[in-house]
Design an enzyme around this catalytic site. Sequence first.
Site, PDB file in Angstrom:
ATOM      1  N   TRP A 103       0.833  -1.161  -0.022  1.00 20.75           N
ATOM      2  CA  TRP A 103       0.075  -0.027  -0.012  1.00 20.75           C
ATOM      3  C   TRP A 103       0.676   1.109   0.115  1.00 20.75           C
ATOM      4  O   TRP A 103       0.638   2.155  -0.724  1.00 20.75           O
ATOM      5  CB  TRP A 103      -1.105   0.062   1.206  1.00 20.75           C
ATOM      6  N   ASP A 173      -0.883   6.471   6.568  1.00 20.75           N
ATOM      7  CA  ASP A 173      -2.234   5.628   6.277  1.00 20.75           C
ATOM      8  C   ASP A 173      -2.334   4.796   7.363  1.00 20.75           C
ATOM      9  O   ASP A 173      -1.593   3.829   7.777  1.00 20.75           O
ATOM     10  CB  ASP A 173      -1.840   5.062   5.038  1.00 20.75           C
ATOM     11  N   LYS A 197     -12.148  -1.209   7.014  1.00 22.51           N
ATOM     12  CA  LYS A 197     -11.567  -2.521   7.869  1.00 22.51           C
ATOM     13  C   LYS A 197     -12.182  -2.304   9.432  1.00 22.51           C
ATOM     14  O   LYS A 197     -13.008  -3.088   9.957  1.00 22.51           O
ATOM     15  CB  LYS A 197     -10.128  -2.272   7.692  1.00 22.51           C
TER      16      LYS A 197
HETATM   17  N1  PMP Z   1      -4.324   1.479   2.485  1.00 21.43           N
HETATM   18  C1  PMP Z   1      -4.312   0.392   3.073  1.00 21.43           C
HETATM   19  C2  PMP Z   1      -3.415   0.165   4.244  1.00 21.43           C
HETATM   20  C3  PMP Z   1      -5.156  -0.577   2.719  1.00 21.43           C
HETATM   21  O1  PMP Z   1      -5.499  -2.007   3.411  1.00 21.43           O
HETATM   22  C4  PMP Z   1      -6.014  -0.343   1.385  1.00 21.43           C
HETATM   23  C5  PMP Z   1      -7.242  -1.252   1.246  1.00 21.43           C
HETATM   24  N2  PMP Z   1      -7.029  -2.584   1.487  1.00 21.43           N
HETATM   25  C6  PMP Z   1      -5.839   1.049   0.841  1.00 21.43           C
HETATM   26  C7  PMP Z   1      -5.046   1.843   1.366  1.00 21.43           C
HETATM   27  C8  PMP Z   1      -6.726   1.106  -0.228  1.00 21.43           C
HETATM   28  O2  PMP Z   1      -8.091   1.356   0.123  1.00 21.43           O
HETATM   29  P1  PMP Z   1      -9.338   1.389  -0.909  1.00 21.43           P
HETATM   30  O3  PMP Z   1      -9.496   0.341  -1.472  1.00 21.43           O
HETATM   31  O4  PMP Z   1     -10.317   1.962   0.010  1.00 21.43           O
HETATM   32  O5  PMP Z   1      -8.928   2.550  -1.860  1.00 21.43           O
END
Ligand code: PMP
Length: 366
Positions: A103, A173, A197
């Site tokens: 990520w 994040d 989450k």
């Molecule tokens: N950051 C993290 C730590 C994630 O786990 C995720 C999604 N699993 C995201 C960003 C991306 O999120 P989204 O699918 O809401 O764009």
Amino acid sequence: RTRMVINFAAGPAKLPEEVLKEVQANLLNCNGSGISVMEMSHRSSNYGKIQETAINDLRELLNVPSNYKILLMQGGGTGQFAAVALNLIGITGSADYVITGSWSSKAAKEAAQYGKVNAVIPKLAKYTTVPRQSTWQLDPKASYVYYCDNETVEGVEFDFIPEVPEGVPLVADMSSNFLSRPFDVSKFGVIFAGAQKNIGPAGTTVIIVREDLIGKHLKTTPSILNFELMDKNSSLLNTPPTFGIYVMGLVFKWIKTNGGIAGMEKQSAAKSKLIYDIIDQSEGFFYCPVDTNVRSRMNVPFRIGSAAGDDALEKEFLAKAEAEGMIQLKGHRSVGGIRASLYNAVTLAETQKLANLMLAFYKNNK
Ligand code: PMP
């Protein structure tokens, strides 16, 4: 129990049963309005109260200082990969990224469209570690330092809050470990989290931003990702994801009545310890590749049979789990194996069931 399964999904993930029941009970008539929250004007005072209460409860839960704004936006974590850069990278034109997993890597790629991105650490061969801060190359002129507090795919969670050069804001994040442990908001410039989450249905994103960082966006920033416009309009610049914000507000109340963030932290420690202890005591039958000090309390990735994973054993384990109602345990497609996500709504008793299954499976197959 009214639900027959135990949901270990990585996200969208389990929500507290009490919250879902409350949503159900109020679905046709929300707060005496005679209509559902989904059918309510986002400009109505009824909805306004829902959104304001959610924001105030979050402020209280995290002790958010008064010089920080809480914004609710759309576009998920990925939207914020762009938003963070669009709103901040123009300060000096470059930003520091600590890439410790999938990520943060995606976030860095997105930001590189809008400015210069420096990698603070050499590219890691495997995302199973967080290099100690003494080895980082931080640029004192960076617009911000960015990191991902919990890498959901690889199960790597920071065991410290990074120190940043004087005057450089820290951006985190926290999509997959938000509200699972207390932290000092004042150490950050921006914190963001997608809801799906730990805090609610997909579609809502929480941003906590220090006031003085608002208004530094690139001219081309789309209004919908613009912190200043969102703040000026109290997160009602356009139609927000009203249903998601409503449910998120109920989750905040649920956290408040279940020991607050400290309560969530205690539960998270107990739940993840149950599973990691079994992994560590299995003489290699279960294998977690992540360094012990940065193992995620939220997402526990492991292989079965060997470090590389025995395909047949892993399939059998997943089938057995499913037969006992334990679902969505399959690891992310990029890493394979098993991943048990133990977000706030997953109970200790549910985690114990998984632990029991792992022990029995180990005894039968070691
Ligand atoms: N950051 C993290 C730590 C994630 O786990 C995720 C999604 N699993 C995201 C960003 C991306 O999120 P989204 O699918 O809401 O764009």
